[in-house]
Design a protein around this motif. Structure first.
Motif, PDB file in Angstrom:
ATOM      1  N   PRO A 157       4.380  71.068 -14.577  1.00 33.02           N
ATOM      2  CA  PRO A 157       3.442  71.318 -14.774  1.00 33.02           C
ATOM      3  C   PRO A 157       3.331  70.921 -16.340  1.00 33.02           C
ATOM      4  CG  PRO A 157       3.285  73.180 -13.771  1.00 33.02           C
ATOM      5  CD  PRO A 157       4.745  72.347 -13.669  1.00 33.02           C
ATOM      6  N   GLY A 158       4.365  70.966 -17.003  1.00 27.68           N
ATOM      7  CA  GLY A 158       4.448  70.324 -18.829  1.00 27.68           C
ATOM      8  C   GLY A 158       5.236  68.484 -18.205  1.00 27.68           C
ATOM      9  N   GLY A 159       5.494  68.379 -17.382  1.00 32.93           N
ATOM     10  CA  GLY A 159       6.003  66.914 -17.234  1.00 32.93           C
ATOM     11  C   GLY A 159       7.246  66.007 -17.828  1.00 32.93           C
ATOM     12  N   GLY A 160       8.302  67.670 -17.983  1.00 34.38           N
ATOM     13  CA  GLY A 160       9.565  67.468 -18.914  1.00 34.38           C
ATOM     14  C   GLY A 160      10.674  67.111 -17.914  1.00 34.38           C
ATOM     15  N   VAL A 161      10.176  67.313 -16.616  1.00 29.83           N
ATOM     16  CA  VAL A 161      11.149  67.444 -15.414  1.00 29.83           C
ATOM     17  C   VAL A 161      10.555  67.127 -14.457  1.00 29.83           C
ATOM     18  CG1 VAL A 161      12.655  68.540 -14.317  1.00 29.83           C
ATOM     19  CG2 VAL A 161      12.217  69.511 -16.178  1.00 29.83           C
ATOM     20  N   THR A 162      10.783  65.476 -13.770  1.00 33.36           N
ATOM     21  CA  THR A 162      11.142  65.025 -12.494  1.00 33.36           C
ATOM     22  C   THR A 162      12.190  64.765 -11.457  1.00 33.36           C
ATOM     23  OG1 THR A 162      11.864  62.976 -13.000  1.00 33.36           O
ATOM     24  CG2 THR A 162       9.061  63.509 -13.659  1.00 33.36           C
ATOM     25  N   ASP A 163      11.332  64.806 -10.508  1.00 34.86           N
ATOM     26  CA  ASP A 163      12.417  64.554  -8.532  1.00 34.86           C
ATOM     27  C   ASP A 163      11.543  63.860  -8.204  1.00 34.86           C
ATOM     28  OD1 ASP A 163      12.832  66.616  -6.132  1.00 34.86           O
ATOM     29  OD2 ASP A 163      14.839  65.528  -7.404  1.00 34.86           O
ATOM     30  N   TYR A 164      13.026  62.851  -7.553  1.00 38.49           N
ATOM     31  CA  TYR A 164      12.511  61.935  -6.546  1.00 38.49           C
ATOM     32  C   TYR A 164      13.142  61.887  -5.063  1.00 38.49           C
ATOM     33  CZ  TYR A 164      10.461  60.176 -11.282  1.00 38.49           C
ATOM     34  OH  TYR A 164       9.730  59.060 -12.308  1.00 38.49           O
ATOM     35  N   ALA A 165      12.300  60.808  -3.884  1.00 35.80           N
ATOM     36  CA  ALA A 165      13.167  60.383  -2.980  1.00 35.80           C
ATOM     37  C   ALA A 165      14.282  59.455  -3.687  1.00 35.80           C
ATOM     38  CB  ALA A 165      12.478  60.215  -2.188  1.00 35.80           C
ATOM     39  N   GLU A 166      15.819  59.613  -2.456  1.00 31.88           N
ATOM     40  CA  GLU A 166      16.404  58.424  -3.187  1.00 31.88           C
ATOM     41  C   GLU A 166      15.725  56.735  -2.830  1.00 31.88           C
ATOM     42  OE1 GLU A 166      19.777  61.036  -4.154  1.00 31.88           O
ATOM     43  OE2 GLU A 166      20.056  58.684  -4.379  1.00 31.88           O
ATOM     44  N   SER A 167      15.125  57.244  -2.172  1.00 33.26           N
ATOM     45  CA  SER A 167      14.758  55.736  -1.944  1.00 33.26           C
ATOM     46  C   SER A 167      14.104  54.773  -2.930  1.00 33.26           C
ATOM     47  CB  SER A 167      13.776  56.101   0.032  1.00 33.26           C
ATOM     48  OG  SER A 167      12.833  56.388  -0.354  1.00 33.26           O
ATOM     49  N   VAL A 168      13.002  56.106  -3.890  1.00 38.65           N
ATOM     50  CA  VAL A 168      12.440  55.404  -4.749  1.00 38.65           C
ATOM     51  C   VAL A 168      13.399  55.971  -6.155  1.00 38.65           C
ATOM     52  CG1 VAL A 168      10.481  55.363  -3.835  1.00 38.65           C
ATOM     53  CG2 VAL A 168      11.459  57.629  -5.629  1.00 38.65           C
ATOM     54  N   LYS A 169      14.055  56.029  -6.133  1.00 37.18           N
ATOM     55  CA  LYS A 169      14.846  56.537  -7.423  1.00 37.18           C
ATOM     56  C   LYS A 169      15.582  55.305  -8.056  1.00 37.18           C
ATOM     57  CE  LYS A 169      17.442  60.903  -7.672  1.00 37.18           C
ATOM     58  NZ  LYS A 169      18.906  61.552  -7.302  1.00 37.18           N
ATOM     59  N   GLY A 170      15.063  55.096  -9.265  1.00 38.43           N
ATOM     60  CA  GLY A 170      14.943  53.726  -9.871  1.00 38.43           C
ATOM     61  C   GLY A 170      14.478  52.981 -10.674  1.00 38.43           C
ATOM     62  N   ARG A 171      12.959  52.620  -9.573  1.00 41.24           N
ATOM     63  CA  ARG A 171      12.507  52.189  -9.398  1.00 41.24           C
ATOM     64  C   ARG A 171      10.254  52.727  -9.168  1.00 41.24           C
ATOM     65  NH1 ARG A 171      11.376  50.244  -4.222  1.00 41.24           N
ATOM     66  NH2 ARG A 171      11.861  51.733  -3.379  1.00 41.24           N
ATOM     67  N   PHE A 172      10.447  53.911  -9.008  1.00 42.45           N
ATOM     68  CA  PHE A 172       8.920  54.914  -9.224  1.00 42.45           C
ATOM     69  C   PHE A 172       9.329  56.089 -10.602  1.00 42.45           C
ATOM     70  CE2 PHE A 172       7.556  54.845  -4.809  1.00 42.45           C
ATOM     71  CZ  PHE A 172       7.432  53.380  -4.454  1.00 42.45           C
TER      72      PHE A 172
END
Length: 128
Positions: free
Chosen positions: A56-71
């Motif tokens: 909710p605060g925007g300070g922590v995110t999580d990504y699929a391996e397939s998009v890490k570093g690009r999205f």
């Protein structure tokens, strides 16, 4: 009631960039910053894939391996808007992209595929 509306999809060549937006309307008495948010995509003939999630605060995110570093997922709570900045796009990123929302829970916020509220989707097509 939580309604989500995506925009920003389109066609782009490989290596290009797009930014998706998702605006929320919440009429159940909750506030936008009670919700974790995410993006999910589904390509033709493939299973849905959770792409990214944000607390909710925007300070922590999580990504699929397939998009890490690009999205990059981000949100502006004052505008009730979620974003997905997509760079270095590949043909395999072609899919319908959906935003999703769930009341924040620390144990489950990364499980974006389990979020109960989804938008209608916006199409992203990447040509080689």
């Amino acid at each position: 009631q939580v309604q989500l509306v995506e925009s920003g999809g389109g066609s782009v060549q490989a290596g290009g960039s797009l930014t998706l937006s998702c605006t929320a309307s919440i009429t159940n008495g909750d506030t936008y910053n009670m919700y974790s948010l995410g993006w999910i995509r589904q390509a033709p003939g493939k299973e849905r894939e959770g792409v990214a999630a944000i607390v909710p605060g925007g300070g922590v995110t999580d990504y699929a391996e397939s998009v890490k570093g690009r999205f990059t997922i981000s949100r502006v709570n004052a505008k009730a808007t979620l974003y997905l900045q997509m760079n270095s796009l590949k043909p395999e990123d072609t899919a319908m992209y959906y935003c999703a929302a769930a009341r924040f829970r620390s144990e489950t916020w990364r499980r974006v595929m389990e979020y109960p509220y989804w938008g209608q989707g916006t199409q992203v097509t990447v040509s080689s």
